[in-house]
Design a protein around this motif. Structure first.
Motif, PDB file in Angstrom:
ATOM      1  N   SER A   1       0.834  -1.200   0.000  1.00 20.88           N
ATOM      2  CA  SER A   1       0.000   0.000   0.000  1.00 20.88           C
ATOM      3  C   SER A   1       0.869   1.251   0.000  1.00 20.88           C
ATOM      4  O   SER A   1       2.052   1.211   0.353  1.00 20.88           O
ATOM      5  N   ASP A   2       0.267   2.381  -0.426  1.00 18.11           N
ATOM      6  CA  ASP A   2       0.989   3.648  -0.420  1.00 18.11           C
ATOM      7  C   ASP A   2       1.421   3.993   0.998  1.00 18.11           C
ATOM      8  O   ASP A   2       0.720   3.698   1.977  1.00 18.11           O
ATOM      9  N   GLY A   3       2.556   4.624   1.105  1.00 17.34           N
ATOM     10  CA  GLY A   3       3.001   5.050   2.424  1.00 17.34           C
ATOM     11  C   GLY A   3       4.496   5.241   2.487  1.00 17.34           C
ATOM     12  O   GLY A   3       5.214   5.136   1.487  1.00 17.34           O
ATOM     13  N   PHE A   4       4.945   5.468   3.730  1.00 15.72           N
ATOM     14  CA  PHE A   4       6.344   5.766   4.002  1.00 15.72           C
ATOM     15  C   PHE A   4       6.997   4.522   4.600  1.00 15.72           C
ATOM     16  O   PHE A   4       6.492   3.953   5.568  1.00 15.72           O
ATOM     17  N   TYR A   5       8.127   4.093   4.045  1.00 14.61           N
ATOM     18  CA  TYR A   5       8.777   2.852   4.473  1.00 14.61           C
ATOM     19  C   TYR A   5      10.229   3.123   4.846  1.00 14.61           C
ATOM     20  O   TYR A   5      10.894   3.973   4.252  1.00 14.61           O
ATOM     21  N   TRP A   6      10.694   2.320   5.853  1.00 15.84           N
ATOM     22  CA  TRP A   6      12.103   2.325   6.225  1.00 15.84           C
ATOM     23  C   TRP A   6      12.735   1.021   5.760  1.00 15.84           C
ATOM     24  O   TRP A   6      12.124  -0.040   5.847  1.00 15.84           O
ATOM     25  N   ILE A   7      13.980   1.090   5.314  1.00 14.26           N
ATOM     26  CA  ILE A   7      14.730  -0.112   4.931  1.00 14.26           C
ATOM     27  C   ILE A   7      15.956  -0.211   5.827  1.00 14.26           C
ATOM     28  O   ILE A   7      16.690   0.766   5.993  1.00 14.26           O
ATOM     29  N   ASN A   8      16.156  -1.406   6.405  1.00  9.13           N
ATOM     30  CA  ASN A   8      17.327  -1.639   7.240  1.00  9.13           C
ATOM     31  C   ASN A   8      17.879  -3.026   6.921  1.00  9.13           C
ATOM     32  O   ASN A   8      17.139  -3.916   6.482  1.00  9.13           O
ATOM     33  N   ILE A   9      19.172  -3.224   7.145  1.00 10.69           N
ATOM     34  CA  ILE A   9      19.821  -4.486   6.786  1.00 10.69           C
ATOM     35  C   ILE A   9      20.686  -4.961   7.951  1.00 10.69           C
ATOM     36  O   ILE A   9      21.396  -4.163   8.575  1.00 10.69           O
ATOM     37  N   THR A  10      20.620  -6.287   8.232  1.00 11.59           N
ATOM     38  CA  THR A  10      21.495  -6.907   9.229  1.00 11.59           C
ATOM     39  C   THR A  10      22.347  -7.963   8.535  1.00 11.59           C
ATOM     40  O   THR A  10      21.831  -8.788   7.773  1.00 11.59           O
ATOM     41  N   ALA A  11      23.656  -7.927   8.786  1.00 12.18           N
ATOM     42  CA  ALA A  11      24.574  -8.910   8.199  1.00 12.18           C
ATOM     43  C   ALA A  11      24.955  -9.945   9.257  1.00 12.18           C
ATOM     44  O   ALA A  11      25.241  -9.591  10.402  1.00 12.18           O
ATOM     45  N   LEU A  12      24.943 -11.237   8.886  1.00 13.18           N
ATOM     46  CA  LEU A  12      25.282 -12.317   9.818  1.00 13.18           C
ATOM     47  C   LEU A  12      26.415 -13.147   9.231  1.00 13.18           C
ATOM     48  O   LEU A  12      26.395 -13.499   8.049  1.00 13.18           O
ATOM     49  N   ASP A  13      27.395 -13.489  10.099  1.00 13.65           N
ATOM     50  CA  ASP A  13      28.471 -14.358   9.621  1.00 13.65           C
ATOM     51  C   ASP A  13      28.117 -15.819   9.922  1.00 13.65           C
ATOM     52  O   ASP A  13      27.010 -16.126  10.394  1.00 13.65           O
ATOM     53  N   SER A  14      29.056 -16.738   9.706  1.00 11.78           N
ATOM     54  CA  SER A  14      28.761 -18.164   9.866  1.00 11.78           C
ATOM     55  C   SER A  14      28.454 -18.528  11.312  1.00 11.78           C
ATOM     56  O   SER A  14      27.803 -19.533  11.591  1.00 11.78           O
ATOM     57  N   GLY A  15      28.903 -17.722  12.227  1.00  7.86           N
ATOM     58  CA  GLY A  15      28.617 -17.984  13.632  1.00  7.86           C
ATOM     59  C   GLY A  15      27.405 -17.227  14.125  1.00  7.86           C
ATOM     60  O   GLY A  15      27.189 -17.110  15.334  1.00  7.86           O
ATOM     61  N   ASN A  16      26.643 -16.677  13.177  1.00  7.64           N
ATOM     62  CA  ASN A  16      25.446 -15.893  13.477  1.00  7.64           C
ATOM     63  C   ASN A  16      25.735 -14.627  14.279  1.00  7.64           C
ATOM     64  O   ASN A  16      24.856 -14.086  14.941  1.00  7.64           O
ATOM     65  N   TRP A  17      26.999 -14.227  14.275  1.00  2.22           N
ATOM     66  CA  TRP A  17      27.280 -12.896  14.817  1.00  2.22           C
ATOM     67  C   TRP A  17      26.749 -11.860  13.832  1.00  2.22           C
ATOM     68  O   TRP A  17      26.879 -11.985  12.629  1.00  2.22           O
ATOM     69  N   SER A  18      26.160 -10.810  14.329  1.00  2.00           N
ATOM     70  CA  SER A  18      25.485  -9.869  13.429  1.00  2.00           C
ATOM     71  C   SER A  18      25.978  -8.440  13.634  1.00  2.00           C
ATOM     72  O   SER A  18      26.524  -8.094  14.669  1.00  2.00           O
ATOM     73  N   ASN A  19      25.733  -7.630  12.599  1.00  2.18           N
ATOM     74  CA  ASN A  19      25.998  -6.191  12.664  1.00  2.18           C
ATOM     75  C   ASN A  19      24.916  -5.490  11.846  1.00  2.18           C
ATOM     76  O   ASN A  19      24.726  -5.798  10.668  1.00  2.18           O
ATOM     77  N   THR A  20      24.185  -4.585  12.451  1.00  4.21           N
ATOM     78  CA  THR A  20      23.070  -3.914  11.784  1.00  4.21           C
ATOM     79  C   THR A  20      23.520  -2.553  11.261  1.00  4.21           C
ATOM     80  O   THR A  20      24.243  -1.830  11.945  1.00  4.21           O
ATOM     81  N   SER A  21      23.080  -2.215  10.035  1.00  4.94           N
ATOM     82  CA  SER A  21      23.438  -0.908   9.463  1.00  4.94           C
ATOM     83  C   SER A  21      22.903   0.200  10.351  1.00  4.94           C
ATOM     84  O   SER A  21      21.797   0.116  10.887  1.00  4.94           O
ATOM     85  N   THR A  22      23.704   1.225  10.516  1.00  5.74           N
ATOM     86  CA  THR A  22      23.314   2.306  11.431  1.00  5.74           C
ATOM     87  C   THR A  22      22.420   3.330  10.755  1.00  5.74           C
ATOM     88  O   THR A  22      21.736   4.094  11.427  1.00  5.74           O
ATOM     89  N   ALA A  23      22.435   3.399   9.428  1.00  4.57           N
ATOM     90  CA  ALA A  23      21.643   4.413   8.714  1.00  4.57           C
ATOM     91  C   ALA A  23      20.497   3.739   7.974  1.00  4.57           C
ATOM     92  O   ALA A  23      20.716   2.907   7.101  1.00  4.57           O
TER      93      ALA A  23
END
Length: 732
Positions: A27-49
């Motif tokens: 539907s029409d509207g305002f959306y945010w996009i964010n990304i989280t990266a995971l390595d083989s050990g499921n350690w993650s780092n989320t984009s700050t912007a």
């Protein structure tokens, strides 16, 4: 990958470095996009912007419909509507005529009103754009999905000639015709009346065609009606059929028809084409049935319909002459149009400084009460006009003079080019090139060719040295041209275009290349000083070349230079090694005379000479040619021009041919005996005035007014020594 807008969250896992999001599925509207990266050990780092996206699938312009058109009263207020865009804080509406913005407004809702009823608007297509704004977001502006819809405004008398309800052929709606006005497709049981325009100097008003006791028609059950009386169409412009009730007309509810100008006039020009360099006038004459028409305007317009100038005809039907000498100072090669017209209603209109076109009334500074161009069309069109006459200003050929028409292959050389109009005025700013017989053009800088503008229509072409450059210019070329062109207004059509021929040939065994006075014309030079005087000199510079490139005559030990002709004293000369040329210093004595320089070159066993014509100068003779020192002597100086006409108002000065204070006497002619009568000036030189040295020459220098300056002349006489010494030798 997280995509969310508070009410809807999308989540997906991917091993790729991209994700294709189908925005049409949300539907029409305002959306945010964010990304989280995971390595083989499921350690993650989320984009700050986070990145923001606005989805506006349904944001579009709803009205007016693309391709709709407006005219007359329904073009005064056009409603523009659109669907709402998600997260928009306000909307900007822009209307463009071509690439020019003519209307802009910002509103909070989804409706705007465009009123194209002033001089900014005219006949044609307009594009409508709507933008949704939110300055807190990136991007801050988005476009409606169908931005750029087109609507057309049709102006009466320009692109539309009558309402559909007027059942009369437009070909009959011409000034002077009598017509029956019929109506169709009208609302049943309504009453309508005809009005013709009154174009006043300050307001537009309407005049009833029929009086109250005459016809106003009622629409029948078929939506039709016919006015019972024929109407004589006596005013050009917009006539209206207004709804009539209660004894008055409703001028906001009307149908219209446009009465066109009639064409009874004949316009004749004494010339229909000229060259750009033409100087003179063009005469325009307006007649009707062979009789002159007084009070008609004659407009001259360029190919864009812009007014060049206009004049009104007098009693002979002739307009003031169109001065093409002045007009062509600011107008150029083009197809111009002349048209004659006359406003015959009351009050008549002169159409100001713009003249009448279908755009009259739609320009800055024009204002009339009760009038709108887009609603009522051009203001007060003329009742009569002529068919237009095409007048052509064509490319002209300039006067081109070359100082040198022979150039030698592989040698450096110079051609001075003088370019003027037909009155001798220099043409500056022209493009000068050379062309060979292959049709190849060469400009300044090509293969070391130098072409420069000096001043006042004078240009210099310097040819390069060495065969390597000349090979590019054309090894086998047999015809060579200097080509001069000038497109003054940069519209790809040249005002001036001409050629002059020159020859390229093998160099002779010996030749003289002039550095100055290349036209071989010199003047008698001015003398200088008041009490310490000197004769003037002409400094002629030249090179002497052989047929072998690089070999020059540069030393008097290899030959001799001789100067002869009408000269005061033997010439002096020297070789200027820093500049690489010879300089001869010589004093020519009279106008119409000549000076010849001859060079004998021992190394090539040949000689060459050039002769120079003395153009400006007086002719001075003096008697006696010589006298003996220590005798009183009367000196008569006769001064004439080169055609033999006596000059009675010259200045004549005598001075010793030596350095230092050397003035003997001076007189200015007043046409009296001894002071210029018959061109004769008389001086008495007593023994006391003479030097105690002899022999010595006395110089006679003359100055006479010539145009805005002076011309000069010289002569000399010799004061010889006495030969009265007796020598006795003893023994004998």
């Amino acid at each position: 990958v997280y995509i969310e807008n508070g009410t809807q969250t999308l989540l997906t896992n991917t091993t790729k470095l991209y994700y294709a999001w189908d925005t049409t599925a949300v539907s029409d509207g305002f959306y945010w996009i964010n990304i989280t990266a995971l390595d083989s050990g499921n350690w993650s780092n989320t984009s700050t912007a986070k990145r923001s996206v606005i989805v506006a699938n349904t944001f579009h312009i709803a009205a007016p419909a693309d391709g709709s058109w407006y005219t007359g009263c329904n073009a005064t207020n056009i409603t523009i509507t659109w669907s709402a865009a998600a997260n928009a804080t306000n909307y900007t509406v822009v209307v463009k005529y071509g690439n020019t913005g003519v209307f802009t407004t910002t509103v909070n809702g989804t409706t705007a009103y465009w009123e194209p009823d002033n001089y900014n608007y005219g006949d044609g297509n307009y594009s409508i754009y709507v933008y949704a704004n939110n300055n807190t977001l990136t991007p801050s502006t988005i476009n409606a999905s169908n931005n750029g819809i087109t609507v057309t405004i049709k102006v009466p008398g320009v692109s539309i000639w009558k309402s559909d309800e007027i059942d009369v052929a437009t070909s009959k709606l011409v000034v002077g015709n009598s017509v029956s006005i019929k109506l169709k497709d009208m609302p049943v049981d309504t009453y309508w009346k005809i009005y013709k325009p009154v174009y006043g100097s300050s307001a537009l008003s309407w005049e009833k065609v029929f009086e109250e006791d005459e016809a106003d028609v009622e629409i029948d059950s078929n939506g039709k009606a016919t006015f019972p009386t024929y109407i004589t169409l006596d005013v050009a412009g917009l006539w209206i059929v207004a709804k009539y009730s209660g004894g008055s007309a409703n001028f906001s509810d009307f149908k219209f028809f446009w009465v066109n100008t009639s064409t009874p006039h004949t316009l004749e020009l004494d010339k229909t084409s000229i060259k750009y360099g033409y100087t003179g006038n063009i005469t325009a004459t307006v007649t009707e049935g062979g009789s002159p028409v007084e009070g008609a305007w004659v407009d001259m317009r360029d190919s864009t319909s812009a007014l060049v100038t206009r004049f009104k005809t007098g009693s002979s039907g002739t307009a003031d002459q169109f001065n093409m000498t002045e007009i062509l100072q600011s107008h150029y090669v083009d197809n111009y149009t002349f048209i004659a017209y006359k406003d015959d209603d009351s009050p008549s209109t002169n159409y100001g400084t713009t003249g009448y076109t279908t755009n009259y009334g739609n320009h800055s500074g024009f204002s009339r009460t009760n009038y709108s161009y887009i609603m009522y069309g051009p203001y007060d069109p003329p009742e009569m006009n002529s068919t237009s006459v095409t007048f052509k200003v064509e490319t002209d050929t300039p006067e081109i003079t070359l100082s040198n028409t022979t150039v030698y292959w592989s040698f450096p050389d110079i051609i001075d080019v003088n370019v003027t109009d037909h009155n001798g005025k220099g043409i500056t700013g022209a493009l000068v090139r050379i062309k060979n017989s292959d049709g190849t053009y060469f400009k300044d800088g090509d293969y070391n060719l130098s072409i420069t503008e000096v001043s006042n229509g004078n240009y210099t072409i310097e040819f390069p040295a060495e065969a390597a450059n000349w090979t590019h210019l054309g090894v086998n070329s047999t015809k060579w041209y200097v080509v001069v062109s000038y497109d003054i207004d940069s519209d790809t059509t040249e005002e001036w275009n001409g050629t002059a021929r020159f020859t390229v040939t093998k160099a002779p065994t010996i030749r003289m290349q002039l550095v100055n006075y290349v036209d071989k014309k010199i003047d008698v030079p001015a003398y200088s000083g008041t009490t310490t005087l000197s004769v003037g000199e002409v400094n002629i510079k030249f090179k002497v070349l052989s047929e072998l490139y690089g070999e020059e005559f540069n030393s008097s030990s290899n030959g001799n230079i001789t100067v002869t002709g009408d000269i005061l004293y033997p010439a002096t000369y020297y070789y200027d090694s820093s500049n690489g040329y010879w300089q001869v210093n010589v004093t020519p004595i009279k106008g119409g005379g000549s000076v010849t320089i001859e060079v004998d070159w021992d190394d090539v066993n040949d000689s060459v000479s050039e002769s120079f014509t003395v153009v400006n100068g007086t002719v001075v003779t003096v008697t006696p040619a010589e006298f003996t020192v220590d005798n009183n002597v009367t000196i008569n100086v006769t001064v004439k021009d080169k055609n033999g006409l006596a000059l009675p108002y010259a200045t004549v000065v005598l001075f010793w041919n030596q350095t230092g204070s050397n003035k003997i006497n001076e007189t200015s002619g007043d046409a009296t005996p001894g002071k210029g009568k018959d061109g004769v000036y008389t001086f008495l030189l007593t023994k006391d005035d003479q030097l105690d040295q002899a022999p010595i020459y006395i110089n006679v220098a003359v100055k006479n007014t010539h145009g805005s300056g002076y011309m000069y002349g010289y002569a000399k006489l010799k004061m010889d020594a006495k030969h009265d010494i007796q020598v006795n030798v003893t023994p004998t």
